[in-house]
Design a protein around this motif. Structure first.
Motif, PDB file in Angstrom:
ATOM      1  N   ARG A 112       0.834  -1.205   0.000  1.00 25.12           N
ATOM      2  CA  ARG A 112       0.000   0.000   0.000  1.00 25.12           C
ATOM      3  C   ARG A 112       0.874   1.262   0.000  1.00 25.12           C
ATOM      4  NH1 ARG A 112      -5.135   1.569   1.424  1.00 25.12           N
ATOM      5  NH2 ARG A 112      -5.745  -0.579   1.900  1.00 25.12           N
ATOM      6  N   LEU A 113       1.931   1.230   0.835  1.00 22.49           N
ATOM      7  CA  LEU A 113       2.817   2.403   0.895  1.00 22.49           C
ATOM      8  C   LEU A 113       3.513   2.639  -0.450  1.00 22.49           C
ATOM      9  CD1 LEU A 113       4.419   1.869   4.419  1.00 22.49           C
ATOM     10  CD2 LEU A 113       2.620   3.493   3.781  1.00 22.49           C
ATOM     11  N   LEU A 114       3.932   1.546  -1.102  1.00 26.63           N
ATOM     12  CA  LEU A 114       4.586   1.689  -2.396  1.00 26.63           C
ATOM     13  C   LEU A 114       3.625   2.224  -3.462  1.00 26.63           C
ATOM     14  CD1 LEU A 114       6.749  -1.573  -2.462  1.00 26.63           C
ATOM     15  CD2 LEU A 114       7.565   0.787  -2.216  1.00 26.63           C
ATOM     16  N   VAL A 115       2.351   1.756  -3.403  1.00 23.54           N
ATOM     17  CA  VAL A 115       1.354   2.249  -4.354  1.00 23.54           C
ATOM     18  C   VAL A 115       1.130   3.741  -4.161  1.00 23.54           C
ATOM     19  CG1 VAL A 115      -1.080   2.133  -5.016  1.00 23.54           C
ATOM     20  CG2 VAL A 115       0.225   0.032  -4.663  1.00 23.54           C
ATOM     21  N   GLU A 116       1.014   4.148  -2.902  1.00 22.32           N
ATOM     22  CA  GLU A 116       0.824   5.573  -2.635  1.00 22.32           C
ATOM     23  C   GLU A 116       2.037   6.383  -3.107  1.00 22.32           C
ATOM     24  OE1 GLU A 116       0.090   5.696   1.533  1.00 22.32           O
ATOM     25  OE2 GLU A 116      -1.966   4.914   1.377  1.00 22.32           O
ATOM     26  N   GLN A 117       3.241   5.806  -2.874  1.00 23.43           N
ATOM     27  CA  GLN A 117       4.459   6.489  -3.331  1.00 23.43           C
ATOM     28  C   GLN A 117       4.486   6.595  -4.849  1.00 23.43           C
ATOM     29  OE1 GLN A 117       8.082   4.908  -1.675  1.00 23.43           O
ATOM     30  NE2 GLN A 117       9.358   5.710  -3.337  1.00 23.43           N
ATOM     31  N   GLU A 118       4.066   5.548  -5.531  1.00 23.00           N
ATOM     32  CA  GLU A 118       4.051   5.566  -6.995  1.00 23.00           C
ATOM     33  C   GLU A 118       3.117   6.648  -7.526  1.00 23.00           C
ATOM     34  OE1 GLU A 118       4.969   4.321 -10.917  1.00 23.00           O
ATOM     35  OE2 GLU A 118       5.946   4.071  -8.968  1.00 23.00           O
ATOM     36  N   PHE A 119       1.965   6.786  -6.905  1.00 26.05           N
ATOM     37  CA  PHE A 119       1.040   7.825  -7.352  1.00 26.05           C
ATOM     38  C   PHE A 119       1.585   9.230  -7.067  1.00 26.05           C
ATOM     39  CE2 PHE A 119      -2.401   4.514  -7.215  1.00 26.05           C
ATOM     40  CZ  PHE A 119      -2.673   4.558  -8.569  1.00 26.05           C
ATOM     41  N   ARG A 120       2.298   9.359  -5.968  1.00 26.38           N
ATOM     42  CA  ARG A 120       2.901  10.667  -5.677  1.00 26.38           C
ATOM     43  C   ARG A 120       3.965  11.020  -6.728  1.00 26.38           C
ATOM     44  NH1 ARG A 120       2.705   8.855  -0.244  1.00 26.38           N
ATOM     45  NH2 ARG A 120       4.914   8.270  -0.334  1.00 26.38           N
ATOM     46  N   ILE A 121       4.630   9.976  -7.292  1.00 30.98           N
ATOM     47  CA  ILE A 121       5.642  10.205  -8.333  1.00 30.98           C
ATOM     48  C   ILE A 121       4.974  10.497  -9.665  1.00 30.98           C
ATOM     49  CG2 ILE A 121       7.506   9.110  -9.661  1.00 30.98           C
ATOM     50  CD1 ILE A 121       8.160   7.514  -7.097  1.00 30.98           C
ATOM     51  N   LEU A 122       3.931   9.730 -10.010  1.00 38.96           N
ATOM     52  CA  LEU A 122       3.322   9.859 -11.320  1.00 38.96           C
ATOM     53  C   LEU A 122       2.448  11.110 -11.452  1.00 38.96           C
ATOM     54  CD1 LEU A 122       2.241   6.143 -12.022  1.00 38.96           C
ATOM     55  CD2 LEU A 122       4.248   7.370 -12.899  1.00 38.96           C
ATOM     56  N   ARG A 123       1.851  11.552 -10.343  1.00 39.57           N
ATOM     57  CA  ARG A 123       0.935  12.691 -10.430  1.00 39.57           C
ATOM     58  C   ARG A 123       1.621  13.936 -11.007  1.00 39.57           C
ATOM     59  NH1 ARG A 123      -0.601  12.572  -5.671  1.00 39.57           N
ATOM     60  NH2 ARG A 123      -2.367  11.190  -6.062  1.00 39.57           N
ATOM     61  N   PRO A 124       2.840  14.328 -10.530  1.00 35.25           N
ATOM     62  CA  PRO A 124       3.481  15.514 -11.140  1.00 35.25           C
ATOM     63  C   PRO A 124       3.810  15.309 -12.608  1.00 35.25           C
ATOM     64  CG  PRO A 124       4.469  15.001  -9.022  1.00 35.25           C
ATOM     65  CD  PRO A 124       3.608  13.845  -9.373  1.00 35.25           C
ATOM     66  N   LEU A 125       4.134  14.069 -13.014  1.00 33.36           N
ATOM     67  CA  LEU A 125       4.476  13.804 -14.398  1.00 33.36           C
ATOM     68  C   LEU A 125       3.259  13.954 -15.316  1.00 33.36           C
ATOM     69  CD1 LEU A 125       6.848  10.721 -13.940  1.00 33.36           C
ATOM     70  CD2 LEU A 125       7.503  13.096 -14.423  1.00 33.36           C
ATOM     71  N   THR A 126       2.047  13.620 -14.769  1.00 27.85           N
ATOM     72  CA  THR A 126       0.826  13.789 -15.572  1.00 27.85           C
ATOM     73  C   THR A 126       0.399  15.235 -15.662  1.00 27.85           C
ATOM     74  OG1 THR A 126      -0.586  13.427 -13.649  1.00 27.85           O
ATOM     75  CG2 THR A 126       0.019  11.491 -14.949  1.00 27.85           C
ATOM     76  N   GLU A 127       0.976  16.071 -14.808  1.00 25.98           N
ATOM     77  CA  GLU A 127       0.629  17.498 -14.818  1.00 25.98           C
ATOM     78  C   GLU A 127       1.849  18.328 -15.245  1.00 25.98           C
ATOM     79  OE1 GLU A 127      -0.562  18.145 -10.851  1.00 25.98           O
ATOM     80  OE2 GLU A 127      -2.387  16.925 -10.999  1.00 25.98           O
ATOM     81  N   VAL A 128       2.696  17.770 -16.085  1.00 21.47           N
ATOM     82  CA  VAL A 128       3.946  18.418 -16.446  1.00 21.47           C
ATOM     83  C   VAL A 128       3.665  19.744 -17.170  1.00 21.47           C
ATOM     84  CG1 VAL A 128       4.103  17.234 -18.665  1.00 21.47           C
ATOM     85  CG2 VAL A 128       6.161  18.083 -17.562  1.00 21.47           C
ATOM     86  N   ASN A 129       4.502  20.687 -16.913  1.00 17.17           N
ATOM     87  CA  ASN A 129       4.390  21.997 -17.576  1.00 17.17           C
ATOM     88  C   ASN A 129       5.810  22.487 -17.919  1.00 17.17           C
ATOM     89  OD1 ASN A 129       5.455  23.120 -15.116  1.00 17.17           O
ATOM     90  ND2 ASN A 129       3.380  22.973 -14.262  1.00 17.17           N
ATOM     91  N   LYS A 130       5.811  23.632 -18.536  1.00 19.99           N
ATOM     92  CA  LYS A 130       7.102  24.146 -19.014  1.00 19.99           C
ATOM     93  C   LYS A 130       8.034  24.542 -17.891  1.00 19.99           C
ATOM     94  CE  LYS A 130       5.060  25.839 -23.299  1.00 19.99           C
ATOM     95  NZ  LYS A 130       4.805  27.014 -24.168  1.00 19.99           N
ATOM     96  N   SER A 131       7.479  24.713 -16.688  1.00 18.51           N
ATOM     97  CA  SER A 131       8.344  25.154 -15.584  1.00 18.51           C
ATOM     98  C   SER A 131       9.210  24.027 -15.053  1.00 18.51           C
ATOM     99  CB  SER A 131       7.491  25.749 -14.467  1.00 18.51           C
ATOM    100  OG  SER A 131       6.607  24.762 -13.956  1.00 18.51           O
ATOM    101  N   MET A 132       8.762  22.706 -15.308  1.00 19.11           N
ATOM    102  CA  MET A 132       9.542  21.580 -14.762  1.00 19.11           C
ATOM    103  C   MET A 132      10.753  21.350 -15.633  1.00 19.11           C
ATOM    104  SD  MET A 132       8.470  17.598 -14.108  1.00 19.11           S
ATOM    105  CE  MET A 132       7.397  18.017 -12.773  1.00 19.11           C
ATOM    106  N   GLY A 133      11.914  21.324 -14.963  1.00 16.17           N
ATOM    107  CA  GLY A 133      13.144  21.127 -15.702  1.00 16.17           C
ATOM    108  C   GLY A 133      13.360  19.691 -16.094  1.00 16.17           C
ATOM    109  N   GLN A 134      14.309  19.501 -17.023  1.00 15.81           N
ATOM    110  CA  GLN A 134      14.614  18.143 -17.484  1.00 15.81           C
ATOM    111  C   GLN A 134      15.210  17.305 -16.374  1.00 15.81           C
ATOM    112  OE1 GLN A 134      13.784  17.134 -20.474  1.00 15.81           O
ATOM    113  NE2 GLN A 134      14.549  15.040 -20.155  1.00 15.81           N
ATOM    114  N   ALA A 135      16.010  17.926 -15.516  1.00 17.71           N
ATOM    115  CA  ALA A 135      16.658  17.184 -14.418  1.00 17.71           C
ATOM    116  C   ALA A 135      15.621  16.680 -13.418  1.00 17.71           C
ATOM    117  CB  ALA A 135      17.691  18.089 -13.730  1.00 17.71           C
TER     118      ALA A 135
END
Length: 496
Positions: A112-135
């Motif tokens: 469960r903790l890993l699933v929650e962690q995965e969603f915390r990682i993927l959520r910013p990637l699904t909302e990517v914008n020009k302000s997020m750097g490549q690094a």
């Protein structure tokens, strides 16, 4: 001779029933065990399926997110959206399935903790914008790969554990599948063998029973004949013949009973002979009392009248008072003798039964004992019955005359009602006189008990005693309901 079932047959039936019960228990145990193990195997498959679906959903969400990052097409985010909606419910289901497995529960908590962690990682990637750097984006993707790798490792451990349980449960399932038919077959063979033995034994027992039934029929006929003799003796005793005897000299219980009944009839014959002699003596006493005692009383009464007539001019007021008191005493003494004779005669002779219309009987009694200034109300449900007319007439006569005699207030109201109580009628004679205190309700039925002055000539205290004795002779009851100033109600029962 008494026929009884062979204990071996009873034991055989008990053994057969025991084996059948054992067969049922063994079959139930096998089927139940097979069912339990089947449920556990299905449970293991469900856990594996839920764990695999969670892992697959995470993989699809990760792949969809990476496709979105490469192409910018939001259609690739559909697996991510589906995973967000399905994974919480899947985690709840798999945790409820493993509630009794502490090791798996710990692993699922980590999952469960890993699933929650995965969603915390993927959520910013699904909302990517020009302000997020490549690094920053590369860091999130690296972390995502590591998280998914941990999820796969954890899934392998969960799967390995469940597969071990599956192997154990499948082995037990096979054991129950193989044991059930063997147990049932063995039990059935034993039951058939026992039934065959029982049939042979019962056949022999039935033959013995038929022989015993013939012997018992002969004994029963003899016993019935002897009991019929005893019954005939009892009927003759009921009809008043105490000289009968039974000629049965067998040395058994019935013979002993016959001898006891013979002795009983001899004793009854002697006792009733003595009682008849006592009754004759009482009849003689009644004759003496009615003639030899009443004759002197009449003589003394006549002398008192002569004195009043011949010495009327010479009698002082005081002497007249004494003579009046003497006449009252003589009249009361005559009433007492008559009352005692009437009380003694109750039940002495059997009275003939005849059809009695109670309403008409009350009308005749009222003409004799109810004065014109009194009113008598007779209820509408007065019956017509076959009974002792003289006894019932005497009861109503005494009760109504007592109601008039003790009224003390001049004209009064009397009422007679009746209720059908099934096996008997219940009559009530009610007046509106002075009433009777509760402490006298039982005393008034005793001989010579009266609530009036003993110097009153007509108050002998025998009338209610005669009423009670007549009613008792007819298997009835009588009681009084009254209180001072409220009148008195005498309630008595009379058999139909």
């Amino acid at each position: 001779m008494k026929s009884r079932i062979d204990p071996k047959i009873i034991a055989g039936f008990a053994l057969a029933i025991g084996i059948l019960l054992l067969t049922a228990a063994a079959s139930f145990w096998s089927v139940r065990g097979l069912s339990v193990q089947t449920e556990r195997v299905e449970h293991t498959y469900q856990v594996l399926q839920e764990a695999e679906s969670i892992t697959a959903a995470l993989k699809d969400a990760q792949a969809g997110t990476r496709g979105y990052l490469l192409t910018g097409d939001t259609a690739y985010l559909r697996p991510y959206s589906i995973a967000i909606g399905q994974l919480p419910a899947s985690l709840e289901r798999i945790q409820s399935l493993t509630v009794d497995n502490l090791v798996q529960r710990a692993r699922l908590d980590s999952l469960r903790l890993l699933v929650e962690q995965e969603f915390r990682i993927l959520r910013p990637l699904t909302e990517v914008n020009k302000s997020m750097g490549q690094a920053a984006m590369q860091t999130l993707l690296d972390t995502d790969r590591q998280t998914l790798r941990q999820v796969r490792l954890l899934y392998d451990r969960i799967k390995s554990s469940e597969m071990a349980l599956l192997a154990q449960r499948s082995a037990l399932q096979n054991v129950f599948e193989q044991a059930t038919p063997v147990v049932v077959l063995l039990s059935a063979v034993l039951a058939v063998l026992i039934v065959v033995l029982l049939v042979v034994k019962i056949t022999k027992e039935l033959a013995d029973n038929r022989r015993l039934q013939g012997e018992l029929a002969d004994i029963n006929a003899t016993v019935s004949r002897r009991i019929a003799q005893i019954r005939e003796l009892a009927e003759q005793v009921v009809q008043g013949d105490y000289t009968v005897k039974i000629t049965d000299f067998n040395d058994d219980n019935i013979g002993g009973l016959a001898m006891s009944l013979n002795r009983m009839t001899q004793t009854l014959d002697a006792s009733f002979g003595a009682l008849e002699k006592r009754n004759q003596e009482l009849d003689q006493f009644a004759y003496v009392a009615s003639h030899d005692l009443k004759a002197p009383l009449r003589g003394v009464t006549t002398i008192v009248k002569w004195i009043e007539e011949e010495l009327a001019a010479e009698l002082s007021p005081q002497l007249r008072t004494y003579l009046d008191q003497m006449k009252g005493r003589l009249s009361r003494l005559e009433d007492l003798i008559n009352g005692l004779l009437a009380y003694a005669r109750v039940g002495r002779t059997a009275q003939p039964t005849e059809t009695v219309d109670v309403a008409q009987l009350l009308a005749e009694v009222a003409e004799l004992v109810v004065p014109p200034d009194f009113s008598l109300a007779v209820g509408p449900n007065m019956p017509t019955l076959l009974t002792d007319r003289l006894g019932l007439q005497q009861v109503f006569t005494n009760l109504l005359s007592n109601a008039v005699k003790y009224h003390q207030r001049g004209a009064g109201n009397l009422a007679v009602t009746c209720q059908d109580e099934g096996s008997h009628y219940e009559f009530r004679v009610q007046d509106d006189g002075p009433g009777i205190a509760p402490e006298y309700h039982q005393k008034i039925f005793l001989l010579f008990q009266t609530l009036r002055d003993r110097h009153t000539a007509e108050s002998t205290g025998i009338g209610l005693s005669i009423v009670q004795k007549i009613i008792n002779e007819h298997q009835g009851t009588i009681r009084v309901e009254s209180s001072p100033g409220q009148g008195a109600g005498f309630i008595f029962t009379w058999p139909k």
